[in-house]
Design a protein around this motif. Structure first.
Motif, short mmCIF file in Angstrom:
data_model
loop_
_atom_site.label_atom_id
_atom_site.label_comp_id
_atom_site.label_asym_id
_atom_site.label_seq_id
_atom_site.Cartn_x
_atom_site.Cartn_y
_atom_site.Cartn_z
N MET A 58 43.13 39.84 29.10
CA MET A 58 41.80 40.45 29.10
C MET A 58 41.07 39.91 30.32
SD MET A 58 40.91 42.25 26.29
CE MET A 58 41.34 42.42 24.54
N GLU A 59 40.38 40.80 31.05
CA GLU A 59 39.52 40.32 32.13
C GLU A 59 38.08 40.29 31.63
OE1 GLU A 59 39.53 42.36 35.95
OE2 GLU A 59 38.11 40.89 36.79
N ALA A 60 37.44 39.14 31.77
CA ALA A 60 36.04 38.99 31.39
C ALA A 60 35.17 39.51 32.54
CB ALA A 60 35.73 37.53 31.12
N LEU A 117 39.03 35.49 34.57
CA LEU A 117 37.61 35.56 34.92
C LEU A 117 37.45 35.47 36.43
CD1 LEU A 117 36.42 32.43 35.53
CD2 LEU A 117 36.86 32.27 33.10
N ASN A 118 36.31 35.98 36.88
CA ASN A 118 36.06 36.07 38.32
C ASN A 118 35.20 34.89 38.79
OD1 ASN A 118 37.02 39.01 39.11
ND2 ASN A 118 36.00 39.13 37.12
N LEU A 119 35.65 34.22 39.83
CA LEU A 119 34.84 33.15 40.39
C LEU A 119 34.19 33.63 41.69
CD1 LEU A 119 37.02 29.95 39.88
CD2 LEU A 119 34.98 30.66 38.60
N LEU A 149 42.07 32.45 36.96
CA LEU A 149 40.87 32.53 37.79
C LEU A 149 41.13 33.52 38.90
CD1 LEU A 149 40.67 28.68 37.83
CD2 LEU A 149 39.26 30.21 36.44
N GLU A 150 40.24 34.51 39.03
CA GLU A 150 40.43 35.52 40.08
C GLU A 150 39.60 35.15 41.30
OE1 GLU A 150 39.93 39.50 38.70
OE2 GLU A 150 41.39 39.25 37.08
N ILE A 151 40.27 35.10 42.44
CA ILE A 151 39.57 34.85 43.70
C ILE A 151 39.85 36.03 44.64
CG2 ILE A 151 39.71 32.35 43.40
CD1 ILE A 151 41.89 32.32 45.56
N ILE A 179 44.86 36.72 43.00
CA ILE A 179 44.11 37.29 44.13
C ILE A 179 43.66 38.68 43.70
CG2 ILE A 179 44.10 37.93 46.55
CD1 ILE A 179 46.43 36.03 46.98
N ASP A 180 42.34 38.83 43.59
CA ASP A 180 41.71 40.07 43.16
C ASP A 180 41.65 41.04 44.35
OD1 ASP A 180 40.37 41.81 41.50
OD2 ASP A 180 38.69 40.47 41.12
N ASP A 181 41.64 42.33 44.09
CA ASP A 181 41.47 43.35 45.12
C ASP A 181 42.48 43.15 46.25
OD1 ASP A 181 39.22 43.85 43.55
OD2 ASP A 181 37.87 42.80 44.90
N LEU A 200 49.02 38.78 41.73
CA LEU A 200 48.34 39.68 42.66
C LEU A 200 47.78 40.86 41.87
CD1 LEU A 200 50.93 39.99 45.61
CD2 LEU A 200 49.08 38.31 45.34
N LYS A 201 46.54 41.21 42.16
CA LYS A 201 45.97 42.40 41.54
C LYS A 201 45.81 43.48 42.60
CE LYS A 201 43.16 42.14 38.11
NZ LYS A 201 41.92 41.97 37.30
N ILE A 202 46.61 44.53 42.47
CA ILE A 202 46.57 45.63 43.43
C ILE A 202 45.21 46.30 43.35
CG2 ILE A 202 47.60 47.84 44.13
CD1 ILE A 202 50.13 47.04 42.65
N ALA A 235 48.07 46.18 38.30
CA ALA A 235 47.40 47.27 39.01
C ALA A 235 46.03 47.49 38.39
CB ALA A 235 48.22 48.55 38.93
N GLU A 236 45.01 47.55 39.25
CA GLU A 236 43.63 47.75 38.78
C GLU A 236 43.22 49.20 38.94
OE1 GLU A 236 40.54 44.51 39.59
OE2 GLU A 236 41.35 44.94 41.56
N GLY A 237 42.28 49.63 38.15
CA GLY A 237 41.66 50.94 38.36
C GLY A 237 42.56 52.11 38.01
MG MG Z 1 38.45 40.74 38.90
#
Ligand code: MG
Ligand code: C2E
Ligand code: MG
Ligand code: MG
Length: 281
Positions: A58-60, A117-119, A149-151, A179-181, A200-202, A235-237
């Protein structure tokens, strides 16, 4: 009304700019104390493994329930919080809340679930981010690897605060780092050696452009990088069935996006742990 510069750079009074500025000050004032007043909320968006047919993470995602403006998204206030020096307290609250929620879900039997979660980059230059995170994880009795932790790549590029060293310490303490985005910044491959991340988050811009045939050089390249470095891939989105199919064919198993579910409060998100959400199927 219109911004005009005179010959010697003189700028006429601009009522638009002025009201924008006033709005910004008001927002900043409201934001002070928003944590104490209990106006922040976390919504959760599921990450689904197609192969395992279940929610694996789950992403907060932060929301501000503003007394007048209603629910405000992070893009509208996180930058303000960063500039006003308020992000430290907010990140601490997000961390605490996300850890408590993960502990609750674990207690309900979802003991393999991961929480992301996003920092903010600012979390890496001031406080003892490593101490803060490891303390929170141990207080809630969580296996550190299940907190991610997403950076962002931009944080990796401007390494003034020794982000790389802190990422290494977090990983040594057993935490996961994503690594986000991914792919939208300056993804020099050297960073992947300097920053020992786990996931890795595409970025969703690459997913958005996915059409029909299952050939896509960017997704294929990122999938190859993940495999080569032994990293997890998300994969995001993901919004449409064709994207799910194409991503699957290209070797990406874990997905997050409106196709499955929009971010929602914990009570609703908890339901997806029992029955995989698939709004559109
Ligand atoms: Mg994120
Ligand atoms: P992000 O970490 O890349 O989060 C993904 C964003 O994409 C979220 O927006 C999410 O609601 C949205 N999204 C998810 N699936 C889809 C989809 O299928 N289509 C589209 N169009 N969008 C989708 P949100 O919640 O507005 O967050 C925006 C950004 O704000 C996040 O991007 C993250 O960078 C930042 N953020 C969120 N929560 C926090 C937080 O607690 N702390 C900090 N510092 N930043 C946060
Ligand atoms: Mg993202
Ligand atoms: Mg982002």
């Amino acid at each position: 009304q219109v911004k005009r510069s005179g010959k010697n750079g003189f700028r006429f009074f601009d009522p638009d700019l002025n009201s924008h500025y006033r709005e910004r000050i008001a927002l900043e004032n409201d934001l002070r104390g928003a944590v104490e007043r209990g106006e922040l909320e976390l919504h959760y968006q599921p990450q689904i493994s197609l192969h395992r047919q279940r929610v694996v993470g789950m992403e907060a995602l932060l929301r501000w329930n503003h007394p007048v403006h209603g629910m405000v998204g992070p893009a509208a206030f996180v930058p303000v919080a960063e500039e006003a020096g308020l992000i430290g307290d907010i990140s601490r609250w997000v961390l605490e809340q996300a850890c408590r929620q993960l502990a609750d879900w674990r207690e309900a039997g979802h003991d393999e679930l991961r929480m992301s979660l996003n920092l903010s980059p600012h979390d890496f230059d001031s406080a003892d981010v490593v101490g803060m995170v490891t303390d929170c994880v141990s207080r809630h009795g969580l296996p550190p690897s299940q907190l991610e932790l997403e950076i962002t790549e931009s944080m990796m590029m401007q390494d003034a605060a020794g982000v790389a060293a802190k990422v290494r310490q977090l990983r040594e303490a057993g935490l996961s780092v994503a690594i986000d985005d991914f792919g939208t910044g300056y993804s020099a491959l050297a960073y992947l050696q300097k920053f020992p991340v786990s996931t890795l988050k595409i970025d969703r811009s690459f997913v958005r452009d996915l059409e029909g045939p299952a050939t896509n050089p960017i997704i294929s390249a990122i999938t190859g990088i993940a495999r080569g470095f032994g990293l997890q891939l998300i994969a995001e989105g993901v919004e449409r069935a064709e994207q799910v199919e194409t991503l699957r064919t290209l070797g990406c198993d874990v997905m997050q996006g409106y196709f499955f579910a929009r971010p929602a409060p914990a009570a609703e998100a908890g339901g997806w742990l029992r029955a995989v959400p698939c709004g559109a199927c």
